[in-house]
Design a protein around this motif. Structure first.
Motif, short mmCIF file in Angstrom:
data_model
loop_
_atom_site.label_atom_id
_atom_site.label_comp_id
_atom_site.label_asym_id
_atom_site.label_seq_id
_atom_site.Cartn_x
_atom_site.Cartn_y
_atom_site.Cartn_z
N GLU A 1 0.83 -1.21 0.00
CA GLU A 1 0.00 0.00 0.00
C GLU A 1 0.87 1.25 0.00
N GLU B 1 2.23 7.01 -6.69
CA GLU B 1 1.21 7.96 -7.14
C GLU B 1 1.64 9.39 -6.84
N GLN C 1 2.49 1.85 -3.48
CA GLN C 1 1.52 2.38 -4.42
C GLN C 1 1.29 3.88 -4.19
#
Length: 72
Positions: A17, A24, A20
């Motif tokens: 998590e 981003e 990611q």
């Protein structure tokens, strides 16, 4: 001397998590060229995501990450 963090190494230390979210945040910083410091200068910029941050310096062809993290 290489000042940029080895992004792959830093990302490997984060859970999925976190990886990611950091990726981003980096992508958002890349497309917001108006937020970049002057290319080739010594000033850095900070870009924040919901639980992430990326500190970077600009070059003519992109950004060099100098610090990044996830507060998750």
């Amino acid at each position: 001397m290489e000042l940029a963090v080895r992004v792959e190494d830093a990302l490997a230390e984060l859970p999925g998590e976190g990886r990611q979210e950091v990726m981003e945040t980096i992508a958002q910083a890349l497309v917001r060229r108006d937020a970049w410091p002057e290319p080739g200068g010594w000033e850095a910029a900070l870009w924040f995501g919901p639980r992430t941050w990326v500190a970077f310096i600009a070059s003519l062809d992109g950004i060099d990450i100098v610090n990044m993290g996830w507060a998750g």
